[in-house]
Design a protein around this motif. Structure first.
Motif, mmCIF file in Angstrom:
data_model
loop_
_atom_site.group_PDB
_atom_site.id
_atom_site.type_symbol
_atom_site.label_atom_id
_atom_site.label_comp_id
_atom_site.label_asym_id
_atom_site.label_seq_id
_atom_site.Cartn_x
_atom_site.Cartn_y
_atom_site.Cartn_z
ATOM 1 N N ASN A 20 34.522 26.329 41.185
ATOM 2 C CA ASN A 20 33.195 26.796 40.795
ATOM 3 C C ASN A 20 32.794 28.049 41.569
ATOM 4 O OD1 ASN A 20 30.577 26.751 39.702
ATOM 5 N ND2 ASN A 20 29.821 25.639 41.490
ATOM 6 N N MET A 23 35.093 31.111 40.736
ATOM 7 C CA MET A 23 34.853 31.771 39.461
ATOM 8 C C MET A 23 33.521 32.521 39.458
ATOM 9 S SD MET A 23 37.594 31.251 37.999
ATOM 10 C CE MET A 23 37.352 31.957 36.380
ATOM 11 N N LEU A 24 32.503 31.883 40.039
ATOM 12 C CA LEU A 24 31.197 32.542 40.062
ATOM 13 C C LEU A 24 31.256 33.833 40.868
ATOM 14 C CD1 LEU A 24 28.614 29.648 40.294
ATOM 15 C CD2 LEU A 24 29.580 30.791 38.315
ATOM 16 N N CYS A 27 32.789 36.542 38.916
ATOM 17 C CA CYS A 27 31.844 37.163 37.985
ATOM 18 C C CYS A 27 31.024 38.235 38.676
ATOM 19 C CB CYS A 27 30.889 36.113 37.413
ATOM 20 S SG CYS A 27 31.678 34.995 36.283
ATOM 21 N N ILE A 28 30.527 37.912 39.869
ATOM 22 C CA ILE A 28 29.708 38.881 40.601
ATOM 23 C C ILE A 28 30.544 40.094 40.975
ATOM 24 C CG2 ILE A 28 28.353 39.225 42.689
ATOM 25 C CD1 ILE A 28 27.586 36.272 42.468
ATOM 26 N N SER A 30 33.100 41.262 39.387
ATOM 27 C CA SER A 30 33.353 42.109 38.224
ATOM 28 C C SER A 30 32.125 42.946 37.887
ATOM 29 C CB SER A 30 33.783 41.272 37.023
ATOM 30 O OG SER A 30 32.764 40.383 36.670
ATOM 31 N N ALA A 31 30.931 42.369 38.104
ATOM 32 C CA ALA A 31 29.726 43.155 37.882
ATOM 33 C C ALA A 31 29.691 44.354 38.832
ATOM 34 C CB ALA A 31 28.490 42.289 38.068
ATOM 35 N N ILE A 33 32.330 45.786 40.195
ATOM 36 C CA ILE A 33 33.365 46.727 39.778
ATOM 37 C C ILE A 33 32.840 47.665 38.701
ATOM 38 C CG2 ILE A 33 35.561 46.912 38.529
ATOM 39 C CD1 ILE A 33 36.480 44.409 39.871
ATOM 40 N N ALA A 34 32.020 47.107 37.802
ATOM 41 C CA ALA A 34 31.520 47.942 36.706
ATOM 42 C C ALA A 34 30.520 48.963 37.203
ATOM 43 C CB ALA A 34 30.887 47.067 35.631
ATOM 44 N N ILE A 35 29.778 48.604 38.260
ATOM 45 C CA ILE A 35 28.770 49.539 38.760
ATOM 46 C C ILE A 35 29.413 50.744 39.441
ATOM 47 C CG2 ILE A 35 27.055 49.813 40.574
ATOM 48 C CD1 ILE A 35 25.699 47.523 39.814
ATOM 49 N N PRO A 37 32.212 52.720 39.021
ATOM 50 C CA PRO A 37 32.480 53.972 38.304
ATOM 51 C C PRO A 37 31.217 54.643 37.785
ATOM 52 C CG PRO A 37 33.315 52.087 37.077
ATOM 53 C CD PRO A 37 32.895 51.589 38.401
ATOM 54 N N LEU A 38 30.216 53.840 37.414
ATOM 55 C CA LEU A 38 28.970 54.433 36.921
ATOM 56 C C LEU A 38 28.357 55.348 37.972
ATOM 57 C CD1 LEU A 38 26.550 54.632 34.947
ATOM 58 C CD2 LEU A 38 25.529 52.818 36.275
ATOM 59 N N VAL B 56 36.735 41.826 33.109
ATOM 60 C CA VAL B 56 35.563 42.380 33.789
ATOM 61 C C VAL B 56 34.314 42.203 32.935
ATOM 62 C CG1 VAL B 56 34.548 44.485 34.708
ATOM 63 C CG2 VAL B 56 36.963 44.041 35.043
ATOM 64 N N GLY B 59 33.118 38.684 32.833
ATOM 65 C CA GLY B 59 32.473 38.407 34.109
ATOM 66 C C GLY B 59 31.054 38.943 34.139
ATOM 67 N N ILE B 60 30.885 40.191 33.680
ATOM 68 C CA ILE B 60 29.547 40.784 33.668
ATOM 69 C C ILE B 60 28.632 39.997 32.747
ATOM 70 C CG2 ILE B 60 28.229 42.834 33.074
ATOM 71 C CD1 ILE B 60 30.708 44.453 33.700
ATOM 72 N N PHE B 63 27.613 36.900 34.399
ATOM 73 C CA PHE B 63 26.696 37.250 35.483
ATOM 74 C C PHE B 63 25.307 37.532 34.934
ATOM 75 C CE2 PHE B 63 24.840 40.688 38.103
ATOM 76 C CZ PHE B 63 24.717 40.008 39.295
ATOM 77 N N LEU B 67 23.770 33.954 35.763
ATOM 78 C CA LEU B 67 23.627 33.907 37.214
ATOM 79 C C LEU B 67 22.481 34.749 37.766
ATOM 80 C CD1 LEU B 67 27.395 34.178 38.155
ATOM 81 C CD2 LEU B 67 26.014 32.123 37.977
ATOM 82 N N PHE B 76 20.171 45.946 35.772
ATOM 83 C CA PHE B 76 21.612 46.038 35.525
ATOM 84 C C PHE B 76 21.889 46.345 34.058
ATOM 85 C CE2 PHE B 76 25.990 44.847 35.355
ATOM 86 C CZ PHE B 76 26.452 45.108 36.618
ATOM 87 N N LEU B 83 25.513 53.783 31.081
ATOM 88 C CA LEU B 83 26.960 53.977 31.118
ATOM 89 C C LEU B 83 27.477 54.156 29.705
ATOM 90 C CD1 LEU B 83 29.179 54.033 33.211
ATOM 91 C CD2 LEU B 83 29.523 51.624 32.890
ATOM 92 N N THR B 170 30.074 20.967 37.240
ATOM 93 C CA THR B 170 29.641 22.049 38.120
ATOM 94 C C THR B 170 29.158 23.196 37.235
ATOM 95 O OG1 THR B 170 31.837 23.006 38.144
ATOM 96 C CG2 THR B 170 31.304 21.486 39.917
ATOM 97 N N TRP B 172 30.254 26.233 36.935
ATOM 98 C CA TRP B 172 31.333 26.916 36.251
ATOM 99 C C TRP B 172 31.812 26.119 35.045
ATOM 100 C CZ3 TRP B 172 33.749 30.837 34.586
ATOM 101 C CH2 TRP B 172 35.061 30.739 34.112
#
Lengths: 290, 277
Positions: A20, A23-24, A27-28, A30-31, A33-35, A37-38, B56, B59-60, B63, B67, B76, B83, B170, B172
């Motif tokens: 859990n 994975m969570l 996710c954060i 990856s968020a 990672i996306a920011i 390059p921006l 990715v 995941g976003i 999120f 989350l 965000f 972008l 859980t 996840w």
């Protein structure tokens, strides 16, 4: 025996909890990672652009390599003209088809329009460039600002149609019914009541469409083509900001690269400002609706 | 539009027939044209982009939909929208001057020293090439995929997640349930992103290297359908050359048309269900 199963389930629980958390956090991550390059692209463009932008850049014509000074004034003006032609061509068509789809939504024809705009919005812009080359440039035997404008207009149509449709659907039916009950004809209801109520949202959508086509390069390469002078005829090749950036960026000269960064900064700045305006306007809109 | 392109590519179709798709030759001087290398470049660079962008983006999307607290969520989403709004030419420009040197100096040598035994990562790292194009495309399609996936995830009813929690799942595991239900919508988002990647022109043109060849290595420069049109169309010499380029455009159009219709159908099917609820 009983203790044993308990242990297994306990370790299982620990494992599940670990998965859990893993994975969570993925996710954060990856968020994040996306920011990266921006911000990187944004600040790189800003710093590189700001360091080479000056008044000359905004007011002068391009100069040959080696000469100091010079700018992209013709490209900036050219871009505006081409976008203007595109808007004149694309916005009315998009607006009208959007109204049609929203107000007469049950007909077979409006479903076809909906599907066609969906497909059109997915067509790569370079294909639209080829199409316009075929129907405008070839018969006229030359590249022209018209051709570029028409290409941009075609790209704008699906966005404008979609947004108009969605905004009109937000207008409550009771408003329409009230107007019709007062004996006002249908077209007047649409034009004076419905369209006026939705006008804020529609203008936002149009701005969005304009900011999207402002950066389009591919369809302009072989429609408006570009040049390095002031062009006073819509009938001849005309410079535009994205094409100029492209030509400068792939050139081998350091100085031209700096110019291209300045141009890129201007472009991003325009897009950014429009996005923020749109954001603020829509936020008010939504809070009213709620 | 289709008719117009069909008519304009007549000469090339007459000259080459179906062999056009399977021929790797592209020599304007000898007037021999085949689109295979461009199709290859487009397919591979888009696939690389998908492989990078898909995890990715999901995941976003998780999120954003499950989350993040509200303030982060709105700001965000705004960032992601911007972008998506940056013109592709800026991406390409950034790709040439920032990403390509980085690839050449650090990332590609690193890949080579770690996975050098794979044919994928052999050859001289020169910065521009399939891999760089794929990464740029990944950056560009991530906003689209994640925005649509987020909407799809939001369309999954809350009660389902609550039921999962009630059974002792859980967080996840509950999200996994939602993902399973949203999978056709996410697939639709992915395919839509693929469509964008396939049709993307400027950014790819600037970093893919523009050499018409098929090599196993991802470091090698290649060529994509959209970029060959962008590069050669305005200065194409000879009727057959232009006609061949238009046929490349026709293939590209057909491919994106199929991809997009498929994606729309998938997304419609999911959002329609949520409308009924």
């Amino acid at each position: 025996m009983e203790l044993n199963t308990l242990n297994i389930s306990k370790s299982n629980l620990a494992k599940r909890k670990a998965i859990n958390i893993l994975m969570l956090s993925l996710c954060i991550v990856s968020a994040l990672i996306a920011i990266v390059p921006l911000f990187y692209i944004f600040f790189y463009t800003a710093t590189a652009g700001l360091s080479s932008i000056n008044l000359d850049f905004l007011t002068q014509l391009p100069k040959p390599v080696g000469e100091a000074g010079g700018g992209m004034a013709n490209a900036i003006v050219g871009s505006m003209i081409i976008i203007g032609i595109g808007s004149l061509f694309g916005i009315p068509i998009g607006l009208l088809s959007g109204i049609y789809v929203a107000e007469y939504s049950k007909t077979f024809f409006s479903n076809i329009i909906k599907f066609v705009t969906d497909v059109l919005s997915g067509v790569p812009s370079i294909i639209i460039g080829i199409f316009v080359y075929g129907i405008v440039v070839l018969p006229m035997h030359r590249f022209s600002a018209y051709a570029g404008g028409i290409a941009l207009g075609i790209i704008m149509i699906p966005t404008v149609t979609r947004i108009t449709e969605e905004m009109l659907k937000l207008v409550p039916t009771s408003l329409r019914e009230a107007s019709l009950a007062l004996g006002i004809s249908r077209w007047k209801t649409t034009l004076m009541i419905v369209l006026r109520t939705a006008s804020g949202g529609i203008i936002t959508g149009i701005l969005l469409a304009v900011s999207r086509v402002a950066g389009e390069t591919a369809p302009l390469l072989f429609t408006s083509f570009g040049n390095t002078f002031w062009s006073n005829s819509l009938d001849s090749p005309m410079a535009s900001l994205p094409v100029q950036i492209f030509n400068y960026a792939i050139s081998p000269y350091e100085e031209w690269h700096r110019k291209a960064w300045a141009g890129a900064f201007v472009l991003v700045f325009i897009v950014f400002v429009i996005s923020i305006v749109v954001r603020i306007v829509t936020r008010n809109k939504f809070s009213q609706n709620l | 539009m289709i008719y117009e392109m069909y008519r304009d590519s007549l000469a090339s179709r007459d000259a080459f027939g179906f062999g056009f798709i399977f021929s790797g030759e592209w020599e304007p001087v000898k007037e021999r044209f085949g689109a295979l290398t461009f199709i290859y470049g487009t397919v591979i660079s888009s696939l690389i982009a998908l492989i990078i962008a898909l995890p990715v983006s999901i995941g976003i999307a998780i999120f954003l939909s499950e989350l993040a607290p509200n303030i982060i969520k709105t700001s965000f989403s705004f960032l992601i929208e911007i972008l998506a709004a940056i013109p592709s030419i800026i991406y390409g420009f950034w790709g040439i001057f920032v990403l390509a040197p980085f690839m050449r100096l650090s990332f590609q040598p690193f890949l080579q020293s770690t996975f050098g035994w794979l044919p994928l990562f052999q050859g001289t790292p020169i910065g521009v090439g399939l891999l760089t194009a794929g990464i740029i495309l990944a950056i560009m399609i991530t906003p689209i995929i994640s925005a649509i996936s987020r909407d799809v995830l939001k369309a999954i009813p809350k009660s389902q997640r609550e039921a999962a929690y009630a059974l002792g799942a859980t967080r996840w595991e509950a999200i996994k349930m939602a993902l399973l239900n949203a999978k056709s919508g996410i697939l639709g988002a992915t395919v839509l992103g693929l469509g964008r990647a396939v049709g993307e022109t400027m950014a790819v043109t600037m970093v893919i290297g523009n050499r018409s060849q098929i090599k196993a290595s991802l470091f090698e420069p290649a060529y994509s359908m959209a970029s060959v049109i962008a590069n050669e169309f305005a200065e194409a010499s000879g009727h057959l050359h232009i006609s061949s380029l238009i046929e490349v455009g026709l293939i590209l159009f057909a491919v994106t048309f199929i991809i997009n219709s498929f994606a729309r159908l998938l997304i419609y099917s999911v959002t329609k269900k949520s409308d009924i609820r």
